[in-house]
Design an enzyme around this catalytic site. Structure first.
Site, PDB file in Angstrom:
ATOM      1  N   HIS A   1       0.502  -1.023   0.206  1.00 53.10           N
ATOM      2  CA  HIS A   1       0.068   0.601  -0.011  1.00 53.10           C
ATOM      3  C   HIS A   1       1.314   1.046   0.104  1.00 53.10           C
ATOM      4  O   HIS A   1       1.011   1.881  -0.851  1.00 53.10           O
ATOM      5  CB  HIS A   1      -1.300   0.426   1.433  1.00 53.10           C
ATOM      6  CG  HIS A   1      -1.643  -0.908   1.334  1.00 53.10           C
ATOM      7  ND1 HIS A   1      -3.074  -1.048   0.168  1.00 53.10           N
ATOM      8  CD2 HIS A   1      -2.190  -2.010   1.687  1.00 53.10           C
ATOM      9  CE1 HIS A   1      -3.280  -2.210   0.136  1.00 53.10           C
ATOM     10  NE2 HIS A   1      -3.204  -3.313   1.399  1.00 53.10           N
TER      11      HIS A   1
ATOM     12  N   ASP B   1      -5.214  -7.907  -4.073  1.00 52.97           N
ATOM     13  CA  ASP B   1      -5.530  -7.754  -2.617  1.00 52.97           C
ATOM     14  C   ASP B   1      -6.969  -8.898  -2.542  1.00 52.97           C
ATOM     15  O   ASP B   1      -7.082  -9.184  -2.180  1.00 52.97           O
ATOM     16  CB  ASP B   1      -5.553  -6.673  -2.024  1.00 52.97           C
ATOM     17  CG  ASP B   1      -5.924  -5.671  -0.478  1.00 52.97           C
ATOM     18  OD1 ASP B   1      -5.199  -6.286  -0.540  1.00 52.97           O
ATOM     19  OD2 ASP B   1      -5.426  -4.772  -0.640  1.00 52.97           O
TER      20      ASP B   1
HETATM   21 ZN    ZN Z   1      -4.036  -6.510   2.472  1.00 56.25          ZN
END
Ligand code: ZN
Length: 410
Positions: A232, A283
């Site tokens: 991220h 994800d």
């Molecule tokens: Zn994750």
């Protein structure tokens, strides 16, 4: 019927560097505004995710993983990094074998995707936060117990399944334990993945506990470096980006999930400009589509800076900027050295028949997983004409539907 050669576009095999396979069950179930939340956000989404995490048995996890991995190979992904933290049984008791890890390995073998199991350390609910119920399935008492588990997984996985380690986040793992896990990864030459700077709250809590950002903390813990991938980095500031670049650390971004969760726009332009190896993952599997993750790198940054072709070097084309994120950077992040026999063929965009040089850019901008015709993994055919070769898709989807029906019961 096989498409003619001028209607087929050959691409390298894509790498999905960040997956939580069981979250495939959430698609379509988290898009309703809840009556008891004024604002839905990542943390309210997590409530539903934890609802599922408390209930899924070993067979359920394998069924959902097979479903997610089937979607991945049909989208042209040849390998997946499974960031795996659902370690214990539904009653939070230990399993005699690392059966949940092995369930992912079995699902990957059925479908034919390469699996890198990123066994994840999760040791506490958060800074001065007690464990919530679902987290009891994630936690080990300390780093030693977690690393003993990693040793068991490494001994138990079938040949061809790779194992790396992960630190769930700086909120779920105390500082001393991050040091121990990072040292183990170095000693054993394993890749290390960490969720970092996904949420502003995580950065605020890290500053109040440690007096520094998550990226700075990971650096002092010896957890940054060429073997490490931060997942991220949405809230990374300029100083964080400098630390990431200086240590050769990679970043995995997950644009479709970050968009779906309302996480915010990550500093993609700054990461690219600093030469950070950026890779992508699907994800939470709100969408499983390599073209979408790749074009979103560029398009999210365009929205942020109100310019065009912002990640692209002068004189270069879009695919030259973003294809490495879906291929070579992903392999590096997962420690996969070999791409021999990995191959993807998609339906040629119509534009590509007029101008071959435009074909890759046309596919990245306008293509999707539904264009994928053939996928080979390590020389083995896993998809032909858009369909699975090694396992019947209907059976995989029927098993997933059974799990979804049970999850929907109150
Ligand atoms: Zn994750």
């Amino acid at each position: 019927m096989r498409a003619a050669d001028d209607q087929r576009l050959a691409l390298p095999g894509f790498i999905n560097a960040h997956s939580h396979a069981f979250q495939r069950a959430l698609r379509g179930r988290v898009e309703r505004r809840s009556a008891d939340h004024v604002d839905d956000d990542f943390w309210s989404w997590r409530t539903t995710m934890y609802h599922d995490a408390e209930r899924l048995g070993v067979d359920d996890v394998e069924a959902l993983a097979a479903w997610a991995y089937a979607d991945m190979v049909r989208a042209g992904f040849v390998a997946v990094g499974e960031f795996h933290y659902l370690h214990h049984d539904v009653n939070a008791g230990p399993l005699p074998q690392p059966r949940l890890s092995l369930a992912h390995a079995a699902a990957a073998r059925r479908v034919g995707i390469k699996l890198v199991l990123l066994e994840c350390a999760y040791l506490r609910g958060g800074f001065e936060r007690p464990l919530v119920h679902a987290q009891r399935r994630f936690v080990f008492d300390d780093a030693r117990a977690f690393l003993a588990h990693v040793d068991r997984v490494r001994a138990a996985v079938p040949a061809g399944t790779h194992v790396g380690v992960a630190v769930h986040s700086v909120r779920a793992v105390p500082r001393d334990a991050i040091v121990e896990v990072a040292a183990y990864a170095r000693r054993e030459d394993l890749v290390l993945h960490v969720h970092a700077c996904e949420q502003a709250r995580e950065v605020d809590e890290c500053r109040s506990e440690h007096g520094m950002t998550p990226v700075a903390l990971l650096e002092v813990c010896g957890a940054l470096g060429p073997r490490t991938t931060l997942v991220h980095a949405t809230c990374a500031d300029a100083d964080d980006v400098r630390r990431i670049a200086a240590t050769g650390t990679a970043v995995c971004v997950t644009p479709s999930t970050e968009r779906n969760l309302g996480d915010g726009l990550g500093p993609f332009g700054a990461l690219f400009a600093a030469g950070v190896p950026v890779c992508v993952g699907t994800d939470s599997h709100a969408r499983i589509d390599a073209a979408d993750e790749l074009r979103s790198l560029e398009e999210h940054e365009r929205l942020r800076v109100r310019r065009r072709n912002v990640l692209v070097r002068p004189g270069a084309a879009l695919h030259e900027a973003v294809l490495p994120a879906g291929t070579s950077a992903g392999r590096r992040s997962l420690g996969l050295v070999d791409d021999a026999g990995d191959r993807v063929v998609v339906r040629m965009p119509v534009e590509g028949r007029a101008d071959a040089a435009a074909a890759r850019d046309a596919w990245i901008v306008g293509g999707s997983s539904s264009d994928v015709l053939d996928v080979d993994v390590g020389g083995v055919a896993v998809v032909r004409n858009g369909e699975l070769v090694r396992a019947p898709r209907a059976a995989i989807e029927d098993a997933a539907v059974d799990v979804l029906r049970r999850l929907q019961r109150p």
